[in-house]
Write a protein that holds these residues in place. Structure first.
Motif, mmCIF file in Angstrom:
data_model
loop_
_atom_site.group_PDB
_atom_site.id
_atom_site.type_symbol
_atom_site.label_atom_id
_atom_site.label_comp_id
_atom_site.label_asym_id
_atom_site.label_seq_id
_atom_site.Cartn_x
_atom_site.Cartn_y
_atom_site.Cartn_z
ATOM 1 N N HIS A 335 0.845 -1.205 0.000
ATOM 2 C CA HIS A 335 0.000 0.000 0.000
ATOM 3 C C HIS A 335 0.879 1.254 0.000
ATOM 4 O O HIS A 335 0.552 2.246 -0.654
ATOM 5 N N ARG A 336 2.007 1.187 0.719
ATOM 6 C CA ARG A 336 2.890 2.350 0.706
ATOM 7 C C ARG A 336 3.416 2.615 -0.709
ATOM 8 O O ARG A 336 3.511 3.768 -1.134
ATOM 9 N N ASP A 337 3.750 1.550 -1.446
ATOM 10 C CA ASP A 337 4.216 1.744 -2.830
ATOM 11 C C ASP A 337 3.156 2.486 -3.638
ATOM 12 O O ASP A 337 3.466 3.377 -4.423
ATOM 13 N N LYS A 338 1.890 2.095 -3.404
ATOM 14 C CA LYS A 338 0.802 2.744 -4.149
ATOM 15 C C LYS A 338 0.711 4.238 -3.772
ATOM 16 O O LYS A 338 0.660 5.112 -4.639
ATOM 17 N N VAL A 339 0.739 4.517 -2.460
ATOM 18 C CA VAL A 339 0.598 5.911 -2.010
ATOM 19 C C VAL A 339 1.803 6.737 -2.463
ATOM 20 O O VAL A 339 1.653 7.874 -2.948
ATOM 21 N N ARG A 344 4.691 10.791 -6.038
ATOM 22 C CA ARG A 344 5.546 11.130 -7.197
ATOM 23 C C ARG A 344 4.714 11.771 -8.303
ATOM 24 O O ARG A 344 5.092 12.771 -8.903
ATOM 25 N N LEU A 345 3.531 11.162 -8.525
ATOM 26 C CA LEU A 345 2.648 11.662 -9.581
ATOM 27 C C LEU A 345 2.252 13.122 -9.324
ATOM 28 O O LEU A 345 2.191 13.943 -10.241
ATOM 29 N N ALA A 346 1.995 13.448 -8.056
ATOM 30 C CA ALA A 346 1.596 14.822 -7.718
ATOM 31 C C ALA A 346 2.656 15.802 -8.212
ATOM 32 O O ALA A 346 2.341 16.849 -8.798
ATOM 33 N N PHE A 392 -6.069 6.953 -0.489
ATOM 34 C CA PHE A 392 -6.190 6.208 0.776
ATOM 35 C C PHE A 392 -4.893 6.276 1.581
ATOM 36 O O PHE A 392 -4.407 5.283 2.120
ATOM 37 N N GLY A 393 -4.350 7.488 1.635
ATOM 38 C CA GLY A 393 -3.147 7.734 2.427
ATOM 39 C C GLY A 393 -3.282 9.081 3.133
ATOM 40 O O GLY A 393 -4.273 9.802 2.938
#
Ligand code: NAD
Length: 486
Positions: A335-339, A344-346, A392-393
């Motif tokens: 989940h941390r990888d996803k958040v 990074r995307l932001a 979800f972070g």
């Protein structure tokens, strides 16, 4: 090493397949327990036990006795409060203060409130005229729906699971629960409480495992399961709905969100900051109705951003047992990888990072943990993926607005419709705005204030149906209308 088994027909059982998976402490990355993974054989056994219990003592039990047993379940959770608390904190890494104020007490309350409700809920009656003048009397009789499949997530494990099991049992159903693979402990422990309370065997069954091609999917496809209630991601809801189409089985879904908070310039700023701090960062941002989009009226925008930044930077990270800790890790490395991908995307999408944006320095005992910084952005376009997709972070984007119509357009411009909060001293405006927000729950000058008698659920991609109070009873029971010609 603790071993977690399925709970079927009142007994703790291992898996036929012998397959085992790890339960990981998200704060350290260490294995806390070994969990049996259920397959078709365990789901078959649990569904059979649940069906037999419906046909047996539980199905014929007087309502008052059933309700008394559910009160004993609640008392049983409270009697073992500390055990539930530690298990929940170990599985999720959430601070003790959060679990002791919300997760565990609500886990117990979910049994009492629905027991009391079912005892007191009236049935509808209509007298009708007939051509012969004698009339007819119609009244509705409530039945349990049958065996309910309950699939629950990891963010508030005991609370969200019992939120469904409480009303399901109060209505006389039996359940097969598939808790999240990330957080099996409290759902497993509840089996002991059920036995201690005298709940008959087969009423509450638990099968551990994963979703696709594992216990979750087998549960959704089982012909002996009459209805499915699910809390989790919208995408998972789609898969479950397809499975439920076979056999025309009813579903109740509490799904994802991308919830807005709207702060008007006349708001009590201390309260708006305190509420937004909780809604963006509590439980490390892993709350379904958490705020990821904040709209602040232009005259107070700079002040709001500065004060939320200060709040985010003052959060105290650490182990759930450590003094003063109010911020835990994310649930897992995955989940941390996803958040972090969204962090990074932001930046790629042009955000200004007001605070956070990465991974904190933690001491050695937290080396393998899923720690992340609380993060605030400004400056993103309204169509940026970070502003549109559920992360979800512990993060939010803050954007200025000028007037009511503009902010309503922005807030409603989402495929989700779960929750929103509005901060203003003008109650006429609050009412006007709340009624136009496309969300199942709107909080005014508050957040996460829940009266369990009220409807709970989301619109658009955030869910189907409402649970809570009498609304849950509609899902957990069937009605037969009896028409007596007088
Ligand atoms: P998830 O959908 O990944 O998993 C939830 C449960 O579904 C788990 O038990 C999982 O094993 C199971 N599952 C996964 N795939 C399945 C399949 N194909 N068939 C059957 N079961 C399957 O969700 P999560 O990551 O555990 O939870 C986070 C999500 O839950 C977020 O999107 C959040 O918004 C949502 N959520 C919503 C609410 C609400 O009330 N609306 C509350 C809490 C969480």
């Amino acid at each position: 090493m603790k071993e977690i088994r399925h709970f079927i027909n009142g007994e703790y059982l291992g898996s036929d397949s012998g397959r085992i998976f790890d339960d990981i402490d998200p704060a350290s990355g260490e294995v806390i327990a070994r969990v049996h993974e259920g397959g078709q054989a365990e789901i078959d056994a649990a569904a059979r036990a649940a069906r037999d219990a419906l046909d047996g003592e539980w199905g014929h039990m007087p309502v008052a006795q059933r309700m008394e047993l559910l009160h004993k379940v609640a008392d049983g959770i409270n009697a073992r409060f500390e055990e539930f608390l530690i298990a929940e904190c170990q599985d999720t890494g959430k601070p003790r203060s959060l679990a002791s104020h919300i997760d565990i007490p609500r886990g117990a309350a979910n049994f009492k409130i629905f027991a009391d409700l079912v005892k007191n809920v009236p049935t509808e009656t209509f007298h009708m005229d007939t051509p012969d003048g004698a009339g007819a009397l119609n009244y509705a009789v409530r039945h349990p729906k049958g065996v309910i499949g309950v699939i629950s997530p990891w963010n508030l494990p005991l609370l969200l699971m019992t939120w469904k099991v409480g009303p399901a049992l109060a209505c006389g159903n039996t359940v097969v629960v598939k808790p999240s693979e990330e957080t099996p402990q409290t759902t497993a422990l509840l089996g002991e409480v059920m036995n201690e309370a005298g709940i008959p065997n087969g009423v509450y069954n638990v099968v551990h495992g994963f979703g696709p091609d594992s216990a979750g999917e087998f549960l959704t496809r089982h012909s002996q399961v009459d209805a499915l209630t699910f809390t989790g991601e919208t995408r998972t809801g789609t898969a479950i709905m397809k499975a439920a189409a076979d056999g025309i089985r009813d579903v109740s879904f509490e799904l994802g969100g991308k919830n807005p908070a709207i702060v008007f310039a006349d708001a009590d700023m201390d309260k708006a900051i305190e509420g937004t701090m909780r809604s963006a960062f509590a439980n490390c941002g892993q709350v379904c109705f958490g705020t990821e989009r904040v709209y602040v009226q232009r005259p107070v925008f700079d002040e709001f951003v500065a004060r939320l930044k200060e709040g985010a930077e003052s959060l105290r990270m650490g182990h759930f047992e450590d003094e003063g800790v109010n911020f835990g890790p994310l649930i897992s490395q995955e989940h941390r990888d996803k958040v972090l991908g969204y962090y990074r995307l932001a930046e790629e999408e042009g955000a200004t990072v007001v605070t956070g944006g990465g991974v904190p320095d933690m001491d050695a005992r937290f080396g393998g943990g899923a720690w992340i910084q609380p993060t605030i952005w400004t400056g993103l376009d309204d169509d940026a993926r970070v502003v549109r997709e559920e992360i979800f972070g512990p993060c939010c984007h803050i954007r200025p607005f000028d007037d009511e119509d503009e902010v309503l357009g922005l807030a409603n411009d989402t495929e989700y419709g779960l929750a929103a909060s509005v901060w203003t001293r003008d109650l006429s405006r609050a009412n006007r705005v709340a009624r136009r927000l496309e969300a199942g729950l709107v909080w005014v000058n508050s957040w996460f204030l829940r009266d369990l008698r009220t409807p709970f659920g989301g619109s658009k991609m955030s869910g189907i149906g409402r649970e809570g109070g009498v609304h849950g009873l509609e899902f957990y029971s069937e009605l037969t209308n009896v028409c007596i010609k007088l």
